[in-house]
Design a protein around this motif. Structure first.
Motif, mmCIF file in Angstrom:
data_model
loop_
_atom_site.group_PDB
_atom_site.id
_atom_site.type_symbol
_atom_site.label_atom_id
_atom_site.label_comp_id
_atom_site.label_asym_id
_atom_site.label_seq_id
_atom_site.Cartn_x
_atom_site.Cartn_y
_atom_site.Cartn_z
ATOM 1 N N TYR A 28 0.964 -1.392 -0.311
ATOM 2 C CA TYR A 28 -0.105 -0.307 0.073
ATOM 3 C C TYR A 28 1.300 1.320 -0.171
ATOM 4 O O TYR A 28 0.523 2.656 -0.749
ATOM 5 C CB TYR A 28 -1.255 -0.035 1.006
ATOM 6 C CG TYR A 28 -2.341 1.341 1.090
ATOM 7 C CD1 TYR A 28 -3.234 1.089 -0.055
ATOM 8 C CD2 TYR A 28 -2.244 1.787 1.073
ATOM 9 C CE1 TYR A 28 -4.013 1.446 -0.250
ATOM 10 C CE2 TYR A 28 -3.536 3.241 1.958
ATOM 11 C CZ TYR A 28 -4.077 2.794 0.169
ATOM 12 O OH TYR A 28 -5.101 3.756 -0.385
ATOM 13 N N ALA A 29 2.026 1.170 0.365
ATOM 14 C CA ALA A 29 2.743 1.967 0.200
ATOM 15 C C ALA A 29 2.977 2.498 -0.702
ATOM 16 O O ALA A 29 3.446 3.730 -1.340
ATOM 17 C CB ALA A 29 4.334 2.253 1.101
ATOM 18 N N LEU A 30 3.677 2.019 -1.462
ATOM 19 C CA LEU A 30 3.429 1.847 -3.356
ATOM 20 C C LEU A 30 2.800 2.048 -3.296
ATOM 21 O O LEU A 30 2.938 2.685 -4.680
ATOM 22 C CB LEU A 30 3.705 0.734 -3.583
ATOM 23 C CG LEU A 30 5.668 -0.231 -3.230
ATOM 24 C CD1 LEU A 30 5.898 -1.653 -3.502
ATOM 25 C CD2 LEU A 30 7.143 0.587 -3.615
ATOM 26 N N VAL A 31 1.662 2.294 -3.343
ATOM 27 C CA VAL A 31 0.643 2.570 -3.818
ATOM 28 C C VAL A 31 0.373 3.858 -4.112
ATOM 29 O O VAL A 31 0.005 4.851 -4.603
ATOM 30 C CB VAL A 31 -1.400 1.637 -3.481
ATOM 31 C CG1 VAL A 31 -2.328 2.832 -4.159
ATOM 32 C CG2 VAL A 31 -1.448 0.292 -4.000
ATOM 33 N N MET A 32 0.762 4.036 -2.525
ATOM 34 C CA MET A 32 0.173 6.219 -2.549
ATOM 35 C C MET A 32 1.527 7.130 -3.034
ATOM 36 O O MET A 32 1.114 7.474 -3.569
ATOM 37 C CB MET A 32 0.769 6.236 -1.060
ATOM 38 C CG MET A 32 -1.006 5.397 -0.072
ATOM 39 S SD MET A 32 -0.660 5.696 1.552
ATOM 40 C CE MET A 32 -0.416 6.962 1.901
ATOM 41 N N ALA A 33 3.058 5.839 -3.032
ATOM 42 C CA ALA A 33 4.202 6.882 -3.597
ATOM 43 C C ALA A 33 3.594 7.164 -5.295
ATOM 44 O O ALA A 33 3.688 7.826 -5.954
ATOM 45 C CB ALA A 33 4.921 5.917 -3.040
ATOM 46 N N SER A 34 3.114 6.144 -5.613
ATOM 47 C CA SER A 34 2.859 6.217 -6.983
ATOM 48 C C SER A 34 1.884 6.820 -7.296
ATOM 49 O O SER A 34 1.841 7.660 -8.636
ATOM 50 C CB SER A 34 2.506 4.585 -8.124
ATOM 51 O OG SER A 34 2.024 3.697 -7.260
ATOM 52 N N ALA A 35 0.957 6.950 -6.870
ATOM 53 C CA ALA A 35 -0.338 7.664 -6.872
ATOM 54 C C ALA A 35 0.148 9.327 -6.765
ATOM 55 O O ALA A 35 -0.239 9.846 -7.385
ATOM 56 C CB ALA A 35 -1.435 6.989 -6.045
ATOM 57 N N ALA A 36 0.807 9.435 -5.055
ATOM 58 C CA ALA A 36 1.449 11.172 -5.923
ATOM 59 C C ALA A 36 1.880 10.752 -6.631
ATOM 60 O O ALA A 36 2.753 12.675 -6.868
ATOM 61 C CB ALA A 36 1.704 10.873 -4.230
ATOM 62 N N ALA A 37 2.644 10.856 -6.655
ATOM 63 C CA ALA A 37 4.189 10.873 -7.906
ATOM 64 C C ALA A 37 3.220 11.210 -9.260
ATOM 65 O O ALA A 37 4.291 12.084 -10.253
ATOM 66 C CB ALA A 37 5.099 9.874 -8.547
ATOM 67 N N ALA A 38 2.107 10.395 -9.048
ATOM 68 C CA ALA A 38 1.715 10.430 -11.488
ATOM 69 C C ALA A 38 0.984 12.139 -11.308
ATOM 70 O O ALA A 38 0.249 11.825 -12.038
ATOM 71 C CB ALA A 38 0.986 9.191 -10.550
ATOM 72 N N THR A 39 0.729 12.113 -9.864
ATOM 73 C CA THR A 39 -0.229 13.602 -9.246
ATOM 74 C C THR A 39 1.189 14.976 -8.786
ATOM 75 O O THR A 39 0.447 15.790 -8.737
ATOM 76 C CB THR A 39 -1.303 13.093 -8.252
ATOM 77 O OG1 THR A 39 -0.335 13.625 -7.077
ATOM 78 C CG2 THR A 39 -2.285 12.723 -8.611
#
Length: 145
Positions: free
Chosen positions: A21-32
């Motif tokens: 889930y940390a990878l989910v959050m990190a990739s979503a934040a970077a994508a935004t």
């Protein structure tokens, strides 16, 4: 953009679900378009270790998922349900220029030798807590996972 412009995530627990889930959050934040740093320490460092002699990635050595399944089994269930798998998320973080840091103290605490092989496909900076804190902007958010 609502919320913090920068996100720094400390991964200190080695449970598969937490790291995934940390990878989910990190990739979503970077994508935004947020600057993101992942700071791996403790058992979460298994994520960054090079594969075993049998070719299994280091994240297969993470602690079992919340439902008791081994990391590879839980990951297969995620992908079967149309969710991003562990490797896909890690690759997205690399592609989106998420800063990945490995805690030197955490590596020593796990008894890993200096220069232990890390994943060659993930640019990893090594450093300590001070390095992480200096990287974290004052206007950003720090999360512990």
């Amino acid at each position: 953009m609502e919320g913090p412009e920068n996100l720094s995530i400390v991964l200190f627990a080695g449970g598969f679900d937490r790291v995934h889930y940390a990878l989910v959050m990190a990739s979503a934040a970077a994508a935004t378009n947020r600057k993101v740093t992942l700071f791996f320490t403790g058992r979460a460092l298994n994520t960054l270790l090079a594969g075993d002699s049998d070719g299994a990635p280091g994240w297969h050595r993470l602690d079992p998922a919340d439902d008791g399944r081994r990391p590879a089994e839980r990951d297969a269930a995620f992908t079967a349900n149309g969710l991003a798998g562990f490797e896909e998320l890690l690759e997205a973080c690399v592609m989106l220029k998420v800063t990945v840091m490995a805690c030197e103290m955490g590596l020593r605490a796990l008894g890993l030798p200096a220069g232990v092989p890390l994943r060659p496909d993930v640019p990893v900076k090594t450093g300590g807590v001070v390095t992480f804190l200096n990287d974290a902007p004052k206007t950003g958010a720090i999360l512990f996972v």
